[in-house]
Design a protein around this motif. Structure first.
Motif, PDB file in Angstrom:
ATOM      1  N   THR A   8      16.740  19.960  24.369  1.00 58.03           N
ATOM      2  CA  THR A   8      17.549  18.871  23.947  1.00 58.03           C
ATOM      3  C   THR A   8      17.556  17.784  25.033  1.00 58.03           C
ATOM      4  N   ILE A  13      23.781  19.433  27.839  1.00 56.90           N
ATOM      5  CA  ILE A  13      24.088  20.900  27.250  1.00 56.90           C
ATOM      6  C   ILE A  13      25.474  20.868  26.616  1.00 56.90           C
ATOM      7  N   LEU A  14      26.383  20.506  27.220  1.00 64.30           N
ATOM      8  CA  LEU A  14      27.727  20.346  26.531  1.00 64.30           C
ATOM      9  C   LEU A  14      28.013  19.577  25.566  1.00 64.30           C
ATOM     10  N   THR A  32      25.199  18.569  23.415  1.00 64.07           N
ATOM     11  CA  THR A  32      24.582  19.070  22.420  1.00 64.07           C
ATOM     12  C   THR A  32      25.211  19.899  21.652  1.00 64.07           C
ATOM     13  N   VAL A  33      25.937  20.878  22.085  1.00 63.17           N
ATOM     14  CA  VAL A  33      27.095  21.942  21.444  1.00 63.17           C
ATOM     15  C   VAL A  33      27.799  21.011  20.602  1.00 63.17           C
ATOM     16  N   LYS A  34      28.359  19.901  21.016  1.00 64.80           N
ATOM     17  CA  LYS A  34      29.426  19.154  20.225  1.00 64.80           C
ATOM     18  C   LYS A  34      28.573  18.541  18.626  1.00 64.80           C
ATOM     19  N   LEU A  74      25.702  19.432  17.500  1.00 62.76           N
ATOM     20  CA  LEU A  74      24.794  20.308  17.033  1.00 62.76           C
ATOM     21  C   LEU A  74      25.117  20.462  15.502  1.00 62.76           C
TER      22      LEU A  74
END
Length: 510
Positions: free
Chosen positions: A456, A496-497, A499-501, A503
């Motif tokens: 990502t 990264i955080l 990206t989770v949101k 995804l």
């Protein structure tokens, strides 16, 4: 800096530097618009590692070491307060906390140019960065199965106490440095050239309470009508008169902000200044370039300036690689059942291999093999040609549409991270055919390969996933280059955080 990026939703873009225009007799001119848009952003975020600085050595040490020292010392004090001996596990944790904090907190802002301490901004920044540091340490602890070696009471107290200690230490450091600066005799300085670079330097010096420098004025050869407004009181004379003025008025510092194109005039000026005891600094106009991780370095004693370089040199490279190894191992262990289920789904959905191997450009433009779960009926390796997937593309299988929408097709790339071909965070790798197409159309396209490609990246969490039109690709490349300019471990964790949101809700995943 990370707080500012979160608040605005984008990275700070460097302002476009002034373009020097030759006038008569080799003199330089600037447009009024250029005078109004000083390149302050270039000077504000100076290259940190190996770069020279106007700050006093003590201030540099405080700004760089205050947060890591508070984090490590806080752990030691909490452990001793609980009556626990500082044995090897706690020493190792303290060292790791110091190293991670040095990267995440970066250089602290002591709010030198503000009358009041901005409590909200400081607290927000401290809490966010400390959570990133603590999260990384927890991840390392669980990945190495050493988390159980520590007292939960000590760790919890440490987690709560550190933000308070960081805020208090910043307040104390700010007040102490201001007090020292007020009692220190200011050094007198002059600036050669009242151009945008010289004016930007003047602004930075005068707003910094810790430098202990007072700018007396400017020397410039241009006629009055070509100078910025309100310059009459600050203009001390022509450049040739600098040496006499310095000797008569006890000037301590001389900053030369003349363009590099005026090298003969600079040489003459330096010759005349040899008869003075003032310290002379050259302010290079390298800001005409688009700087990527600019820094000062040496080659066997010869000073050089890096205009474009990878952010992952020295300790930074080790930290980045360690973060990738620990993170990819932990994630692979957690998602291993998902990998098996997706592989089974791909196999049952359509004939063909489970894994799709595609050749893409990696670090320094070298070819790497990237793994994905196959989601289409074709397996183009992207070397000669590549057709971007579009909405309702008939090449995408039924199960493939699901794993593409949820990004499950990307999961095998954690194996690439473990192999060292990719990183958890970085510019997304493009097919070779795509690279060859856009490197000819977008200036600076290949610079994105100064780092390993990532699963990502900053472009993906800002809406630049999918799409192969020229404008969309320009936006993606601009995000990639901003990532290179502003990399930190905290930024990786923030991406990264984010990206989770996004995804499971990406409109551009087909």
């Amino acid at each position: 800096m990370l707080y500012q990026m979160k608040k605005s939703g984008t990275l700070l873009r460097n302002t476009r530097p002034p373009r020097w225009l030759k006038g008569n007799h080799g003199a330089y001119t600037e447009t009024q618009a250029e005078l109004e848009c000083l390149p302050s952003a270039r000077l504000t975020k100076a290259p940190s590692h190996g770069a020279t600085s106007l700050d006093l050595p003590g201030v540099i040490l405080i700004k760089w070491l205050l947060c890591p020292v508070v984090v490590s010392l806080g752990l030691a004090l909490v452990a001793l307060g609980y009556g626990h001996a500082l044995d090897q596990p706690y020493v190792i944790l303290g060292v790791l906390g110091f190293l991670v904090s040095a990267q995440v907190f970066d250089e602290i802002n002591l709010y030198r140019d503000r009358a009041r301490f901005p409590y909200f901004e400081a607290i927000n920044s401290i809490l966010w960065n400390w959570c990133v540091v603590f999260g990384v340490l927890l991840l390392v602890g669980y990945a190495t199965k050493t988390a159980g070696m520590f007292s939960h009471g000590i760790i919890f107290t440490w987690f709560v106490m550190v933000p308070v200690a960081l805020l208090g230490s910043q307040l104390l450091a700010r007040n102490a440095l201001r007090s020292v600066a007020n009692r220190t005799k200011a050094r007198k300085a002059v600036i050669i050239a009242a151009n945008p670079l010289g004016l930007a330097l003047h602004k930075k010096v005068t707003e910094d309470a810790y430098l202990g420098i007072r700018v007396v004025g400017f020397f410039d050869d241009r006629q009055a009508w070509r100078l910025p407004e309100n310059m009459e009181d600050r203009l001390l004379g022509r450049v040739a008169e600098t040496a006499d003025y310095v000797r008569k008025h006890g000037i301590d510092l001389i900053y030369i902000a003349l363009p590099m194109s005026l090298q003969p005039r600079v040489q003459q000026l330096l010759e005349s200044l040899r008869d003075t005891t003032a310290s002379v600094f050259f302010v290079p106009d390298i800001f005409i370039f688009d700087l990527i991780q600019a820094r000062f370095s040496q080659v066997n004693g010869m000073p050089v300036v890096a205009i474009c370089d990878t952010p992952f040199y020295g300790l930074r490279g080790l930290i980045k690689r360690g973060f990738d190894i620990v993170g990819s191992l932990a994630i692979l262990l957690v998602i291993s059942p998902v990998l098996l289920l997706v592989a089974l789904g791909v196999k049952l959905d359509s004939p063909g291999p489970v894994l799709f191997r595609q050749r893409r450009y990696g670090l320094d433009g070298e070819e790497v093999i990237v793994y994905k779960f196959r989601s289409m009926t074709v397996t183009e390796d992207g070397a000669a040609n590549y057709t971007q997937v579009t909405q309702n593309d008939n090449r995408v299988t039924v199960f493939g549409k699901f794993i593409r929408k949820t990004s499950l097709d990307e999961l095998p790339q954690f194996i690439n991270v473990l192999q060292g071909r990719m990183s958890l965070v970085g510019p997304r790798p493009h097919a070779i055919a795509v690279n060859e197409q856009y490197r000819k159309q977008i200036l600076g396209y290949m610079i994105r390969h100064k780092v390993k490609p990532g699963i990502t990246g900053w472009a993906q969490v800002n809406g630049f996933r999918g799409g192969d039109d020229l404008e969309h690709m320009r936006g993606r490349i601009e995000c990639d280059l901003e990532y290179l300019r502003n990399w930190s471990l905290g930024l990786d964790c923030w991406i990264i955080l984010k990206t989770v949101k996004v995804l499971f809700g990406d409109k551009h995943a087909y």
